[in-house]
Design an enzyme around this catalytic site. Structure first.
Site, PDB file in Angstrom:
ATOM      1  N   ASP A 294       0.891  -1.156   0.000  1.00 42.19           N
ATOM      2  CA  ASP A 294       0.000   0.000   0.000  1.00 42.19           C
ATOM      3  C   ASP A 294       0.939   1.217   0.000  1.00 42.19           C
ATOM      4  OD1 ASP A 294      -2.434   1.578   0.640  1.00 42.19           O
ATOM      5  OD2 ASP A 294      -1.398   1.869   2.538  1.00 42.19           O
TER       6      ASP A 294
ATOM      7  N   ASP B  93       0.076   5.140   0.783  1.00 44.01           N
ATOM      8  CA  ASP B  93      -0.123   6.126   1.860  1.00 44.01           C
ATOM      9  C   ASP B  93      -0.111   5.441   3.223  1.00 44.01           C
ATOM     10  OD1 ASP B  93      -0.488   8.025  -0.098  1.00 44.01           O
ATOM     11  OD2 ASP B  93      -2.663   7.946  -0.027  1.00 44.01           O
TER      12      ASP B  93
HETATM   13  P1  B16 Z   1      -6.952   9.982  -3.685  1.00 43.51           P
HETATM   14  P2  B16 Z   1      -3.636   4.083   0.073  1.00 43.51           P
HETATM   15  C1  B16 Z   1      -5.554   5.962   0.047  1.00 43.51           C
HETATM   16  O1  B16 Z   1      -4.272   5.532  -0.293  1.00 43.51           O
HETATM   17  C2  B16 Z   1      -5.540   6.819   1.307  1.00 43.51           C
HETATM   18  O2  B16 Z   1      -5.145   6.049   2.436  1.00 43.51           O
HETATM   19  C3  B16 Z   1      -6.924   7.371   1.550  1.00 43.51           C
HETATM   20  O3  B16 Z   1      -6.921   8.209   2.690  1.00 43.51           O
HETATM   21  C4  B16 Z   1      -7.394   8.150   0.317  1.00 43.51           C
HETATM   22  O4  B16 Z   1      -8.719   8.638   0.500  1.00 43.51           O
HETATM   23  C5  B16 Z   1      -7.339   7.239  -0.907  1.00 43.51           C
HETATM   24  O5  B16 Z   1      -6.020   6.753  -1.068  1.00 43.51           O
HETATM   25  C6  B16 Z   1      -7.754   7.947  -2.183  1.00 43.51           C
HETATM   26  O6  B16 Z   1      -6.809   8.934  -2.477  1.00 43.51           O
HETATM   27  O7  B16 Z   1      -7.947  11.002  -3.264  1.00 43.51           O
HETATM   28  O8  B16 Z   1      -5.536  10.523  -3.813  1.00 43.51           O
HETATM   29  O9  B16 Z   1      -7.378   9.205  -4.898  1.00 43.51           O
HETATM   30  O10 B16 Z   1      -3.484   4.074   1.553  1.00 43.51           O
HETATM   31  O11 B16 Z   1      -4.582   3.039  -0.473  1.00 43.51           O
HETATM   32  O12 B16 Z   1      -2.305   4.115  -0.659  1.00 43.51           O
HETATM   33 MG    MG Z   2      -2.660   3.273   3.363  1.00 42.52          MG
END
Ligand code: B16
Ligand code: MG
Length: 216
Positions: free
Chosen positions: A8, A10
């Site tokens: 993953d 973030d």
């Molecule tokens: P975006 P991951 C996720 O990333 C985040 O943890 C989450 O907080 C966020 O809403 C989601 O991506 C969508 O992100 O708005 O940039 O498309 O943890 O799956 O890498």
């Molecule tokens: Mg994450």
């Protein structure tokens, strides 16, 4: 046989969580919607539109789907401004060493992120040439806890699900990995998740390459 790791992004490799919080907070303040770090925790690993729905639980007026799209776009504009200032300092402890050790052992690596900004983030932190495959929010219909993003990452590496281990910081992501039939290492905010097979506070606290080699 364990052959690959799907990270993953973030909260596992990079710390973009605070930028997500600040961007949602700005939008929520402008709309007069109560939003704090506790509500923000529920957004971890969840897609942009599903995150917005969680935030709107506290809204005093209803929003049309057009207005919802505008709110999500506005938040993303603030978020993109923040991540464009981000560099290598955003890489989380142990991430670079873990990647180097896995590479040395010939273990394949992919990204499995819900974020549609994953390609930008990888570029900002200098990781855009590191992975054998990148599966992200741009390529999937159902977000975590659905298994789609991890199954796609495995497919892009030409590997069956059971050959992959996922590293996740979100409960929704741990669930997604299990739904994909993969083993999962839970780190950070998900470190206490009892459904995961392995646990560590950060990637610095575990020798992942060694663990994978032992499984082979
Ligand atoms: P975006 P991951 C996720 O990333 C985040 O943890 C989450 O907080 C966020 O809403 C989601 O991506 C969508 O992100 O708005 O940039 O498309 O943890 O799956 O890498
Ligand atoms: Mg994450």
């Amino acid at each position: 046989m364990m052959k690959a790791v799907i990270f993953d992004l973030d909260g596992v490799l990079v710390t973009t969580d605070n930028s997500h919080y600040l961007a949602w907070k700005q939008m929520a303040d402008e709309e007069g919607i109560p939003f704090d770090r506790e509500i923000n925790e529920r957004l971890r690993g969840v897609s942009r539109m599903e995150s917005l729905e969680i935030i709107l639980e506290k809204a005093v007026k209803p929003y049309t789907s057009e207005q919802k799209n505008e709110l999500a776009q506005r938040k993303n504009g603030y978020y993109v401004q923040l991540i464009q200032q981000m560099g290598e300092e955003a890489i989380l402890p142990g991430a670079l060493d873990t990647i180097a050790q896995l590479k040395e052992k010939g273990i394949k690596m992919a990204i499995g992120s819900s974020s549609k900004n994953a390609p930008t983030i990888l570029k900002q932190v200098g990781m855009d040439k590191v992975f054998d495959a990148v599966a992200d929010g741009n390529q999937i219909k159902n977000s975590k806890p659905a298994p789609d993003v991890f199954l796609l990452a495995a497919e892009l590496m030409n590997l069956p699900a059971e050959d992959c281990l996922v590293v996740e910081d979100a409960d929704a992501g741990v669930e997604a990995a299990i739904n994909a039939g993969m083993k999962v290492l839970a780190v950070g905010f998900a470190a206490g998740n009892q459904k995961a097979h392995l646990h560590a506070d950060t990637l610095k606290d575990i020798n992942l390459a060694e663990w994978i080699v032992k499984q082979q």
